[in-house]
Each structure stands twice: as structure tokens, then as C-alpha cells.
Design a protein around this motif. Sequence first.
Motif, short mmCIF file in Angstrom:
data_model
loop_
_atom_site.label_atom_id
_atom_site.label_comp_id
_atom_site.label_asym_id
_atom_site.label_seq_id
_atom_site.Cartn_x
_atom_site.Cartn_y
_atom_site.Cartn_z
N HIS B 42 -11.08 -3.70 -0.16
CA HIS B 42 -10.86 -3.07 -1.47
C HIS B 42 -9.95 -3.91 -2.35
CE1 HIS B 42 -11.98 1.19 0.16
NE2 HIS B 42 -13.01 0.37 0.06
N VAL B 43 -10.14 -3.76 -3.63
CA VAL B 43 -9.33 -4.50 -4.60
C VAL B 43 -8.61 -3.48 -5.48
CG1 VAL B 43 -9.44 -6.02 -6.59
CG2 VAL B 43 -10.80 -6.54 -4.57
N GLY B 44 -7.27 -3.50 -5.42
CA GLY B 44 -6.49 -2.56 -6.21
C GLY B 44 -5.81 -3.25 -7.36
N CYS B 45 -4.72 -3.94 -7.07
CA CYS B 45 -3.89 -4.49 -8.14
C CYS B 45 -4.30 -5.89 -8.57
CB CYS B 45 -2.44 -4.54 -7.65
SG CYS B 45 -2.21 -5.74 -6.31
N GLU B 46 -4.95 -6.63 -7.72
CA GLU B 46 -5.34 -8.04 -7.96
C GLU B 46 -4.15 -8.95 -8.23
OE1 GLU B 46 -8.47 -7.35 -11.05
OE2 GLU B 46 -9.71 -8.32 -9.54
N HIS B 47 -2.94 -8.57 -7.85
CA HIS B 47 -1.85 -9.54 -7.93
C HIS B 47 -0.87 -9.45 -6.76
CE1 HIS B 47 -0.28 -6.22 -10.48
NE2 HIS B 47 0.88 -6.56 -9.96
N GLY B 48 -1.35 -8.97 -5.65
CA GLY B 48 -0.57 -9.12 -4.42
C GLY B 48 0.36 -8.00 -4.04
N VAL B 49 0.45 -6.91 -4.83
CA VAL B 49 1.46 -5.91 -4.52
C VAL B 49 0.94 -4.71 -3.72
CG1 VAL B 49 2.93 -6.48 -6.48
CG2 VAL B 49 1.29 -4.65 -6.70
N CYS B 50 -0.37 -4.44 -3.71
CA CYS B 50 -0.82 -3.17 -3.12
C CYS B 50 -1.32 -3.31 -1.68
CB CYS B 50 -1.89 -2.52 -3.98
SG CYS B 50 -3.54 -3.25 -3.85
N GLY B 51 -1.84 -4.47 -1.32
CA GLY B 51 -2.27 -4.70 0.06
C GLY B 51 -3.67 -4.22 0.40
N ALA B 52 -4.37 -3.58 -0.55
CA ALA B 52 -5.71 -3.03 -0.25
C ALA B 52 -6.69 -4.12 0.18
CB ALA B 52 -6.25 -2.29 -1.47
N CYS B 53 -6.48 -5.35 -0.32
CA CYS B 53 -7.43 -6.43 -0.11
C CYS B 53 -7.14 -7.25 1.15
CB CYS B 53 -7.39 -7.36 -1.32
SG CYS B 53 -5.82 -8.25 -1.42
N THR B 54 -6.17 -6.81 1.96
CA THR B 54 -5.74 -7.62 3.10
C THR B 54 -6.88 -7.87 4.09
OG1 THR B 54 -3.55 -6.64 2.85
CG2 THR B 54 -3.97 -7.86 4.90
N MET B 62 -3.70 -11.76 5.47
CA MET B 62 -3.45 -12.39 4.17
C MET B 62 -4.05 -11.56 3.05
SD MET B 62 -3.98 -16.42 4.93
CE MET B 62 -3.06 -17.18 6.28
N ARG B 63 -3.51 -11.72 1.86
CA ARG B 63 -4.05 -11.07 0.67
C ARG B 63 -5.29 -11.83 0.20
NH1 ARG B 63 -0.55 -7.15 1.36
NH2 ARG B 63 1.14 -6.95 -0.14
N SER B 64 -6.46 -11.19 0.20
CA SER B 64 -7.63 -11.94 -0.25
C SER B 64 -7.68 -12.06 -1.77
CB SER B 64 -8.92 -11.33 0.30
OG SER B 64 -9.08 -10.01 -0.14
N CYS B 65 -6.84 -11.29 -2.48
CA CYS B 65 -6.78 -11.46 -3.95
C CYS B 65 -5.87 -12.61 -4.33
CB CYS B 65 -6.32 -10.18 -4.64
SG CYS B 65 -4.56 -9.82 -4.49
N LEU B 66 -5.06 -13.09 -3.38
CA LEU B 66 -4.14 -14.20 -3.69
C LEU B 66 -4.62 -15.48 -3.02
CD1 LEU B 66 -0.55 -12.64 -3.51
CD2 LEU B 66 -2.11 -12.85 -5.45
S1 FES Z 1 -5.65 -6.18 -4.56
FE1 FES Z 1 -3.61 -5.48 -4.42
S2 FES Z 1 -2.77 -6.93 -3.03
FE2 FES Z 1 -4.72 -7.73 -3.37
#
Ligand code: FES
Lengths: 285, 182
Positions: B42-54, B62-66
Amino acid sequence: MKLPAFDYAAPATMAEAIELLERHGGDARPLAGGQSLMPVLAFRLAQPSMLVDIGRIPGLDSIEIGEDGVRLGARVRWCDILEHPSLRSVHPLLVEAIGHVAHYPIRNRGTVGGSLAHADPAAEMPGIAFTCEATMVIAGRAGTRMVAARDFFTGPLETVIGPAELLVEVRLPPWPAARRWGFEEFARQRGAFALAAVAAFYDERDGVAIGVHLGVIGATGVVQRLPGAEAALEGRPVDAPGIAAAVAAARAEVDPPEDAEASSAYRRSLVGTMVERALAAATAR
Amino acid sequence: MSNPPPRTVRFTVNGKPAAVEVEPRLTLADCLRHALRLTGTHVGCEHGVCGACTVIVDGRAMRSCLMLAVQAEGCTVETIEGLGTGLDEGGAEALGPLQAAFRRHHALQCGFCTPGMLMTAHALLSREPDADADRVREALSGNLCRCTGYIGIVEAVLDARPAYQAGAPGGQPATGGIDRTG
Ligand code: FES
Ligand SMILES: Cc1cc2nc3c(=O)[nH]c(=O)nc-3n(C[C@H](O)[C@H](O)[C@H](O)COP(=O)(O)OP(=O)(O)OC[C@H]3O[C@@H](n4cnc5c(N)ncnc54)[C@H](O)[C@@H]3O)c2cc1C
Ligand code: FES
């Protein structure tokens, strides 16, 4: 937000990386762990034409411990520091501070070099490098140059690294085994950036503190030491009156900005509390 | 600037080789979701703070959005789709021990954070099967859940430890590759 368009290269050598950076002028950016640069790109605070990924350049990820101190390669990750078998006894302040950096998955990618180059005044590594009087090794086309931490950080998010240069290593001076130290941080959430953190160390001789170093992270707009508080404690026993003098001097000499997170007065008070706790922890070590 | 030409990136996802044509700016999260149709990440914040994309890359959370998809070249990537243990006798997808523990402990409500929680916890227990409650909370501190209040999540992770202590449960075996180079 989605990232702006850019080109990407992952050169296999340092020389190639520097050549690429040079060819693109100030328009190319090095990419290390991406844990600061990717958010910067997502918010479109920067729109580089090219990212030069330093992830495939050999020799940047070693941790060397010797008589002259600790050398950390630019690509050493936070997890490498935390999992190292002897670093905690060789440089306890470093390891304790890095334990406060970000969250578990971010620590698996974020690097020492990226953090120093990003130069966030609320970040632990720049604060430790500054307080410990580290030396940065910077590579460019003409070879490498050494820059002392006090000359390296030129402002918030600003360093002396040129557009066609790469940080390759940070050298922390030797750490005597008997040194007293403390690191205290206050953040709203585990892993969040510090509202205020204080790194403290001194050596003890005949019951008094010698070579007092106090560095503050996060509370003020820049990485800084607390010269007034250091002087208040230098040559004195680190007891209740000594600590109180350092706390009062620290609160008097910092000038924290007001922002959405906290008022200036709150942060000033917090700096004093962190100094107090860090020194109390130091006496117990 | 005009968009730089796409390039092919090759990595392994849940044991299967993948080859994808991507723009350099594509994140690994979007590559998994859009190019490989692995929408469990899942993609939530797209800048590393929410962790949904781990996700797990070369054994580490790792964060896949980062991370850029091009940076995954040659890497081994594990996503939530690989966490189950295949199909059970009835032909239903069988839950892995961590997933089963999440169900037992009501460790999810809306489920948005769950893939990130599970991948972070899976990476943690695979490396540190004896992690205590404090360590679990520390490792999950970068994964936000707006529903559960975390207590069930931490309990579920602790409850799944015996399966990892007995030998880390892996993902699915490799079958066939995915080619999206067009
Ligand atoms: S989408 Fe929130 S940390 Fe990657
Ligand atoms: C949610 C979240 C919370 C965080 N919390 C903290 C925290 O509490 N404390 C903290 O310290 N950090 C925190 N971080 C930041 C994290 O530690 C980053 O990993 C670090 O600041 C940058 O390292 P990087 O390797 O990811 O660098 P990158 O993001 O790749 O690069 C950062 C900058 O440095 C430049 N650069 C990188 N390497 C070099 C080099 N060798 N030479 C020259 N320039 C270079 C890049 O061009 C870029 O401008 C957090 C990040 C996130 C997403
Ligand atoms: S279950 Fe809804 S966000 Fe966690």
C-alpha cells in the motif's frame, strides 16, 4: 506526490561519479540511501536533471577502528553502526545517538554520508560529528581534501561540498575508554526528529571535568556547541551545583526559533533539561 | 526536461524473476503496484513517514516509496503477496504464522497499514526471532495504524515468535517469471 522526471546513473567508480556530476553542473545530485532525497523530490523541493547513485562504488562502506579513532565510510548505513560488534564499546556516544535516528526500515537504507551532506540541524550524525570535532574527507576531480566539522556545516541544509564533489569518509577522533558521556533526546514519537537533543562528554581528572563538550541538536536552527555551558563546567566537579551552572548557562545562550512544533521558550527550557539529563547520565558512566 | 527514456530493471519478487521497463523516477512501490500488479503493497504518504509501503529488500525491511525501481536491479524483493504459505487442502490461500497471529489478535481493522506492519515484523522476526515487546514496538514505531491502537499488533507479533524461533518461515517457492518489458 510523484517524483519529477530525472535521468539516473549508477557508476561503478568514484572517478566516473565525479565526472558525471561535473558534466551536469549543479543540476545532478548524488543519491545514497535516498531517505532524505526521495522525500525532497516527492515534495518537489528539488528537481535535479540527473541522480548519480553512489550505491555501486566500491570501498565506501567500511567501518575502520584504529589508534587514530573511528573512520566511517560515506555509505555506512545506520543499521551497520547499530549492529557492529565492537563500535558500542569503542565509541559509545556515536552508537547511542544513532539509535535515535529514524525508524527501523529507514535505518536499513539511510547513510552516514547522506546525513552529513543533507546537514539537517535536527539530525543526530551532523550533531555528533560537530560535537566530536570530526574531519570530513571530500573527493573531487583534483583529489581529496579534509575539512574540519566546524568549517563543514555552513548553515541549515548547507555544507562546503561542491557540486562535483562527494563526501567519502568521516573521521571521529580517538575516544578514551574512561571518558564520561551522555546523550539525551526528546522527540514526540520514537524515531522522529529531535525537538531537542544534547550530546555531552568530558574526561575526569582529580575529580573535575576536563575538555567539556556539549553539543545541541534540533533545538536551534544550526548544529552548535554550548560554549557558555562548557565553560561553566570546565575544571569543576560534575555535581549538582556544577550541573545547575551548566544548565543555566545553556538556557541563557541558546536562541531557538519559534515554529509549529514548539515555542522558543519551550525549546530553550528543553535544552536545559537535556543538558541536565545528559550530564547526570555521564556521571553514572 | 523531457522524460529520460525508460530502461529495463531486473530483480526477483517473491522468488520469481521479474523484468520491468521503468522510467528512472518510478518508485519501487509504484513499480510493484502498477507494473507488476502486486497491489498488496500500500501507498499512503509517499514520503517515508507512514510505513504502509514497507517491503523486504535483500532481507531487510525498507520503504518502497523511498527507493527507485531502478535501484532494485539485481535485488531480492519480498512483498505481502509472498508471505502466505501457498494453498491449503481446500484450495484457499493459507496464512503464514504472522498473518494467522494477526487474525487471532484482531491486529487489523481496515487493513490499510497491515501489509507494511506484516513485512516489517516478518523482517524483524526473521533476523531477531527472540525480539521482546520493547524491541517489537521500537521496530514498528515507523508504521502508523489509525485503527487498532497497536496493542493487538504487538501481541500478534510476539505470539508469532515460536514459528520463527523454529526456523524462519520463508515465502512461496519460485514458479514462472513476470516479464513487463513490453
Ligand atoms: S507510503 Fe508512507 S512510508 Fe511509503
Ligand atoms: C520518516 C523519516 C524520519 C527520519 N528521522 C530521522 C531522524 O530522526 N534523525 C536523522 O538523523 N535522520 C532522520 N531521517 C533521515 C535519514 O536518516 C536519512 O537517511 C539521512 O538523513 C540521509 O541519508 P541518505 O543516505 O538516505 O541520503 P540521501 O537521501 O540519498 O541524500 C541526502 C542528501 O545528501 C546528498 N548526498 C548523499 N550522499 C552523498 C555523498 N556521499 N556526498 C555528497 N553528497 C551526498 C544527496 O545528494 C542529498 O542531497 C528520517 C527520514 C525519514 C524518511
Ligand atoms: S488497520 Fe486501519 S490503519 Fe491499521
